[in-house]
Scaffold this motif. Structure first.
Motif, short mmCIF file in Angstrom:
data_model
loop_
_atom_site.label_atom_id
_atom_site.label_comp_id
_atom_site.label_asym_id
_atom_site.label_seq_id
_atom_site.Cartn_x
_atom_site.Cartn_y
_atom_site.Cartn_z
N SER A 112 32.62 5.97 20.27
CA SER A 112 31.99 6.66 19.16
C SER A 112 32.92 7.71 18.57
O SER A 112 33.04 7.84 17.34
CB SER A 112 30.69 7.30 19.62
N ASP A 113 33.61 8.48 19.44
CA ASP A 113 34.55 9.50 18.96
C ASP A 113 35.67 8.86 18.15
O ASP A 113 36.06 9.39 17.10
CB ASP A 113 35.15 10.29 20.13
N ARG A 114 36.18 7.75 18.61
CA ARG A 114 37.26 7.08 17.86
C ARG A 114 36.76 6.57 16.51
O ARG A 114 37.47 6.65 15.52
CB ARG A 114 37.84 5.94 18.68
N PHE A 115 35.53 6.07 16.51
CA PHE A 115 34.95 5.62 15.23
C PHE A 115 34.82 6.80 14.27
O PHE A 115 35.16 6.69 13.09
CB PHE A 115 33.58 4.98 15.45
N LEU A 116 34.31 7.93 14.78
CA LEU A 116 34.12 9.11 13.93
C LEU A 116 35.44 9.63 13.38
O LEU A 116 35.54 10.01 12.21
CB LEU A 116 33.38 10.21 14.69
N ARG A 117 36.48 9.65 14.23
CA ARG A 117 37.80 10.10 13.76
C ARG A 117 38.35 9.18 12.67
O ARG A 117 39.11 9.62 11.81
CB ARG A 117 38.78 10.17 14.93
N ALA A 118 37.94 7.90 12.71
CA ALA A 118 38.40 6.95 11.69
C ALA A 118 37.47 6.94 10.48
O ALA A 118 37.69 6.18 9.53
CB ALA A 118 38.48 5.55 12.28
#
Length: 197
Positions: free
Chosen positions: A47-53
């Motif tokens: 989820s964090d990686r998705f949000l950063r992208a």
């Protein structure tokens, strides 16, 4: 293989919203788990990686995506499906797949599918059942064609075991009273050890 819906948007639609690199990252997390390299799939990290992208998925949509990919890769691993076969099955189940998403799946399954298959075979060999119920009763032998020492007590144990497949089986066996006392002592020792863990 139809994809479940999450709030009106299918899992496939959510996957196709991801860039190939972001989708590849999520696939790698899941495949690492299925290969036994990690102890689980960290949804918070994905989820964090998705949000950063810049991709926002609610919790349920992300969980649906992870479950769908886990089920897809596990099923393909158990069936030992080729990468072409996997992509064909997915396209048949939902024509909404983007070509870039299918290319990511094809590439990852070509590279890592054999390892997932081998890991699942090993897990199947090593998996043991779970004890669901244990019953015992004390009996007395009063007649027998083969036994000379009658009137000796025995203990009958009935075990119910849930296999990894979900099937519940029963196993029964008889022990002499000293054997049962030894069995009981060993169970107490195991319980004491487990309390220290």
């Amino acid at each position: 293989m139809p994809a479940p819906d999450s709030g009106g948007i299918s899992v496939v639609d959510n996957i196709c919203r991801l860039s190939p690199d972001l989708f590849a990252d999520a696939c790698q997390h899941i495949l690492s788990y299925l290969q036994g390299q990690t102890s689980g799939v960290d949804a918070a990290e994905i989820s964090d990686r998705f949000l950063r992208a810049g991709v926002r998925l609610d919790h349920d949509a992300l969980q649906d995506m992870i479950r769908f990919l886990l089920l897809t890769f596990r099923s393909a691993g158990k069936s030992n499906v080729s990468a072409d076969g996997l992509v064909s099955q997915l396209e048949e189940g939902n024509p909404g797949w983007s070509s870039s998403s299918l290319q990511v799946l094809h590439r990852f399954w070509s590279e890592q599918g054999a390892v997932v298959h081998a890991q699942q075979e090993a897990q199947a060999l090593l998996s043991v059942g779970q004890l669901v119920d244990l019953q015992w009763k004390l009996g007395m032998a009063v007649s027998s064609d083969a036994c000379r020492s009658l009137n000796s007590p025995y203990v009958t144990l009935l075990l119910k075991i849930a296999r990894p497949s979900g099937e519940i089986i029963q196993r029964a066996f008889e022990l002499t009273v000293p054997q049962f006392q030894n069995f009981h002592r060993q169970f107490k020792e195991m319980a004491a050890v487990m309390e220290t863990v």
